[in-house]
Write a protein that holds these residues in place. Structure first.
Motif, PDB file in Angstrom:
ATOM      1  N   CYS A 278       0.811  -1.209   0.008  1.00 55.89           N
ATOM      2  CA  CYS A 278      -0.078   0.023  -0.098  1.00 55.89           C
ATOM      3  C   CYS A 278       0.789   1.399   0.054  1.00 55.89           C
ATOM      4  N   LEU A 279       1.950   1.189   0.710  1.00 57.24           N
ATOM      5  CA  LEU A 279       2.727   2.592   0.908  1.00 57.24           C
ATOM      6  C   LEU A 279       3.428   2.694  -0.483  1.00 57.24           C
ATOM      7  N   ALA A 280       3.834   1.400  -1.329  1.00 59.78           N
ATOM      8  CA  ALA A 280       4.413   1.834  -2.435  1.00 59.78           C
ATOM      9  C   ALA A 280       3.420   2.215  -3.528  1.00 59.78           C
ATOM     10  N   LEU A 281       2.163   1.850  -3.649  1.00 60.61           N
ATOM     11  CA  LEU A 281       1.075   2.458  -4.272  1.00 60.61           C
ATOM     12  C   LEU A 281       0.857   3.918  -4.141  1.00 60.61           C
ATOM     13  N   HIS A 282       0.882   4.228  -2.906  1.00 61.61           N
ATOM     14  CA  HIS A 282       0.427   5.713  -2.366  1.00 61.61           C
ATOM     15  C   HIS A 282       1.758   6.459  -3.075  1.00 61.61           C
ATOM     16  N   GLU A 283       2.905   6.033  -2.566  1.00 61.88           N
ATOM     17  CA  GLU A 283       3.905   6.892  -3.048  1.00 61.88           C
ATOM     18  C   GLU A 283       3.993   7.102  -4.777  1.00 61.88           C
ATOM     19  N   ASN A 284       3.288   6.102  -5.316  1.00 60.49           N
ATOM     20  CA  ASN A 284       3.208   6.117  -6.856  1.00 60.49           C
ATOM     21  C   ASN A 284       2.137   7.054  -7.172  1.00 60.49           C
ATOM     22  N   ASN A 285       1.281   7.608  -6.268  1.00 55.86           N
ATOM     23  CA  ASN A 285       0.031   8.200  -6.596  1.00 55.86           C
ATOM     24  C   ASN A 285      -1.160   7.365  -7.199  1.00 55.86           C
ATOM     25  N   THR A 286      -1.104   6.119  -6.686  1.00 55.78           N
ATOM     26  CA  THR A 286      -2.050   5.040  -7.380  1.00 55.78           C
ATOM     27  C   THR A 286      -3.224   4.758  -6.384  1.00 55.78           C
ATOM     28  N   VAL A 287      -4.279   5.096  -6.856  1.00 55.55           N
ATOM     29  CA  VAL A 287      -5.566   4.832  -6.154  1.00 55.55           C
ATOM     30  C   VAL A 287      -5.699   3.493  -5.808  1.00 55.55           C
ATOM     31  N   HIS A 288      -6.200   3.131  -4.628  1.00 53.04           N
ATOM     32  CA  HIS A 288      -6.166   1.727  -4.351  1.00 53.04           C
ATOM     33  C   HIS A 288      -7.177   1.506  -3.039  1.00 53.04           C
ATOM     34  N   SER A 289      -7.748   0.241  -3.192  1.00 56.38           N
ATOM     35  CA  SER A 289      -8.789  -0.158  -2.154  1.00 56.38           C
ATOM     36  C   SER A 289      -8.377  -1.302  -1.635  1.00 56.38           C
ATOM     37  N   LEU A 290      -8.905  -1.649  -0.006  1.00 56.32           N
ATOM     38  CA  LEU A 290      -8.777  -2.882   0.268  1.00 56.32           C
ATOM     39  C   LEU A 290     -10.185  -3.571   1.039  1.00 56.32           C
ATOM     40  N   MET A 291     -10.128  -4.898   1.131  1.00 53.23           N
ATOM     41  CA  MET A 291     -11.328  -5.564   1.854  1.00 53.23           C
ATOM     42  C   MET A 291     -10.681  -6.636   2.389  1.00 53.23           C
ATOM     43  N   MET A 292     -10.887  -6.609   3.829  1.00 57.69           N
ATOM     44  CA  MET A 292     -10.381  -7.754   4.810  1.00 57.69           C
ATOM     45  C   MET A 292     -11.722  -8.632   5.243  1.00 57.69           C
ATOM     46  N   SER A 293     -11.427  -9.831   5.035  1.00 60.51           N
ATOM     47  CA  SER A 293     -12.555 -11.008   5.159  1.00 60.51           C
ATOM     48  C   SER A 293     -11.994 -12.040   5.929  1.00 60.51           C
ATOM     49  N   ASN A 294     -12.857 -13.116   6.257  1.00 54.81           N
ATOM     50  CA  ASN A 294     -12.364 -14.505   6.893  1.00 54.81           C
ATOM     51  C   ASN A 294     -11.871 -13.962   8.294  1.00 54.81           C
ATOM     52  N   ASN A 295     -12.156 -13.278   9.027  1.00 59.19           N
ATOM     53  CA  ASN A 295     -11.841 -12.957  10.340  1.00 59.19           C
ATOM     54  C   ASN A 295     -10.374 -12.506  10.355  1.00 59.19           C
ATOM     55  N   GLY A 296     -10.023 -11.560   9.434  1.00 60.88           N
ATOM     56  CA  GLY A 296      -8.692 -10.897   9.195  1.00 60.88           C
ATOM     57  C   GLY A 296      -7.860 -11.667   8.684  1.00 60.88           C
ATOM     58  N   ARG A 297      -8.041 -12.899   8.037  1.00 65.60           N
ATOM     59  CA  ARG A 297      -7.045 -13.708   7.339  1.00 65.60           C
ATOM     60  C   ARG A 297      -6.688 -13.441   5.702  1.00 65.60           C
ATOM     61  N   ASN A 298      -7.973 -12.908   5.209  1.00 65.95           N
ATOM     62  CA  ASN A 298      -7.761 -12.612   3.772  1.00 65.95           C
ATOM     63  C   ASN A 298      -7.768 -11.095   3.621  1.00 65.95           C
ATOM     64  N   VAL A 299      -6.925 -10.587   2.657  1.00 63.60           N
ATOM     65  CA  VAL A 299      -7.056  -9.141   2.427  1.00 63.60           C
ATOM     66  C   VAL A 299      -6.858  -8.981   0.835  1.00 63.60           C
ATOM     67  N   PHE A 300      -8.030  -8.303   0.397  1.00 65.87           N
ATOM     68  CA  PHE A 300      -7.981  -8.171  -1.207  1.00 65.87           C
ATOM     69  C   PHE A 300      -7.410  -6.785  -1.393  1.00 65.87           C
ATOM     70  N   LEU A 301      -6.603  -6.583  -2.263  1.00 59.17           N
ATOM     71  CA  LEU A 301      -5.833  -5.366  -2.743  1.00 59.17           C
ATOM     72  C   LEU A 301      -6.564  -4.915  -3.977  1.00 59.17           C
ATOM     73  N   PHE A 302      -7.027  -3.851  -4.379  1.00 60.25           N
ATOM     74  CA  PHE A 302      -7.505  -3.328  -5.659  1.00 60.25           C
ATOM     75  C   PHE A 302      -6.699  -2.184  -6.228  1.00 60.25           C
ATOM     76  N   PRO A 303      -5.904  -2.173  -7.045  1.00 62.70           N
ATOM     77  CA  PRO A 303      -5.117  -1.103  -7.597  1.00 62.70           C
ATOM     78  C   PRO A 303      -6.282  -0.624  -8.599  1.00 62.70           C
ATOM     79  N   GLN A 304      -6.327   0.769  -8.821  1.00 59.71           N
ATOM     80  CA  GLN A 304      -7.263   1.534  -9.671  1.00 59.71           C
ATOM     81  C   GLN A 304      -6.539   2.454 -10.400  1.00 59.71           C
TER      82      GLN A 304
END
Length: 369
Positions: A278-304
């Motif tokens: 996320c920090l690498a995407l942010h430093e590159n001015n790339t919009v992105h979103s996250l979704m966490m599920s499965n009691n914190g065990r899965n994190v989905f990353l969506f660069p946009q």
């Protein structure tokens, strides 16, 4: 007066009968996480009333949110909004809601200041402030009634314009936030909260690129009765470090928006890899979103790729295949093709996505050394 309702497992939940606004400052109930008895930092909740029963934290969050709703503080009853699954390859979910306000957090800018500076007055109400959660020092979790939120806490704030049931904002206390964009310690605490809630319906969201609350990191969470469309999509493993670094990195395939999913029961590994990405995407001015599920065990990353004309991008739940429509006409006209095309218009470029995949795998592999 503060009364206590006994729950199974020897815990007490202190419910308020008087306003949180006290003469000496704003007070709120504090949930202190127990010291996780984990092996190799594995995520696990130790606050369940019994097998198959809701956890203590899950019970508290929902009871506080429902209490807020019963007081008439919500803009509408989200449970009465029309929902429809668009039959097709992906089963996108759409909601008809002409009252939803995507900028609802603006009304909570008062929580973007250090709590030591907050003093209640006739012009401000803190009814939407449901709970504070922080790390604890005891083996078992505990609830402390009516205290000033600690610096290392996360504030749980009810969203008066919910997208789904139990919609809350999770806002790190301003006095403890190290960065205006990302604080790895706070992300670690959010991950532990998701594990402690211990509900398959609980999803946590994060959007970078939002201007709703500038210079302040915040998450959102709500309850979905069924898996979101992206969770049912096929994956291809990119990095399988389950026995080495404790984390797996996979690519979502046959989905209109390019995405990665990080899977681990090791909270430190998960937090390290996702934070660096996320920090690498942010430093590159790339919009992105996250979704966490499965009691914190899965994190989905969506660069946009942000729309340069409108300045818009998809919200985290839209990235997951859940859309809210404001008009009945648009709701009735919604189709899988139309939604897929909209999502694809924000999808990361092929070359940039390949670079991101290599970066994430390198970060995960770096945990071994």
């Amino acid at each position: 007066m503060v009364s206590a309702t006994k729950l199974e497992g020897g815990y007490c939940f202190h419910s308020k009968n008087s306003p949180l606004d006290q003469p000496e400052g704003v007070k709120i109930h504090l949930y202190r996480l127990g010291i996780e008895q984990r092996e190799h930092d594995a995520l696990k909740s130790f606050a369940c009333a019994g097998e198959g029963s809701p956890s203590l934290l899950d019970t508290i969050i929902l009871s506080q949110w429902e209490n807020f709703a019963q007081k008439g503080q919500l803009g509408y009853d989200v449970t009465t909004c029309e929902l429809k699954v668009i039959e097709g390859q992906r089963d996108f979910v759409i909601q008809m809601n002409d009252k939803w306000n995507s900028f609802s957090l603006k009304k909570y800018d008062k929580f973007g200041h250090p709590f030591g500076c907050l003093k209640p007055n006739s012009a401000r109400s803190y009814e939407e402030l449901l709970l504070c959660i922080a790390e604890g020092e005891n083996n078992e979790p505990e609830v402390v009634p009516s205290i000033t939120p600690p610096n290392n806490g996360v504030l749980l704030i009810a969203n008066a314009y919910p997208v789904e049931y139990g919609h809350i904002f999770l806002v790190p206390n301003a006095t403890n936030q190290l960065s205006s964009f990302w604080d790895k310690r706070m992300f670690g605490l959010i991950t532990k909260i998701a594990s402690e809630v211990n509900s398959a319906a609980f999803r946590v969201f994060f959007d970078d690129g939002t201007s709703i609350v500038p210079k302040h990191m915040f998450f959102q969470a709500c309850y979905f009765a069924n898996p979101l469309p992206v969770e049912s999509s096929s994956t291809v493993a990119l990095y399988d470090g389950a026995t080495r670094s404790g984390i797996c990195v996979s690519e979502i395939v046959d989905y209109p928006l390019k995405a990665l999913v990080f899977t681990s029961t090791n909270v430190n590994a998960l937090v390290d890899v996702v934070s660096e990405a996320c920090l690498a995407l942010h430093e590159n001015n790339t919009v992105h979103s996250l979704m966490m599920s499965n009691n914190g065990r899965n994190v989905f990353l969506f660069p946009q790729v942000k729309n340069l004309v409108t300045g818009c991008c998809l919200s985290a739940w839209e990235c997951c295949g859940y859309f809210v429509y404001h008009t009945k006409v648009d709701f009735d006209r919604a189709s899988e093709t139309g939604i897929s095309n909209r999502m694809a218009s924000f999808s990361f470029q092929d070359g940039d996505f390949e670079d991101l995949k290599k970066l994430c795998c390198a970060i995960a592999d770096g945990l071994v050394t």
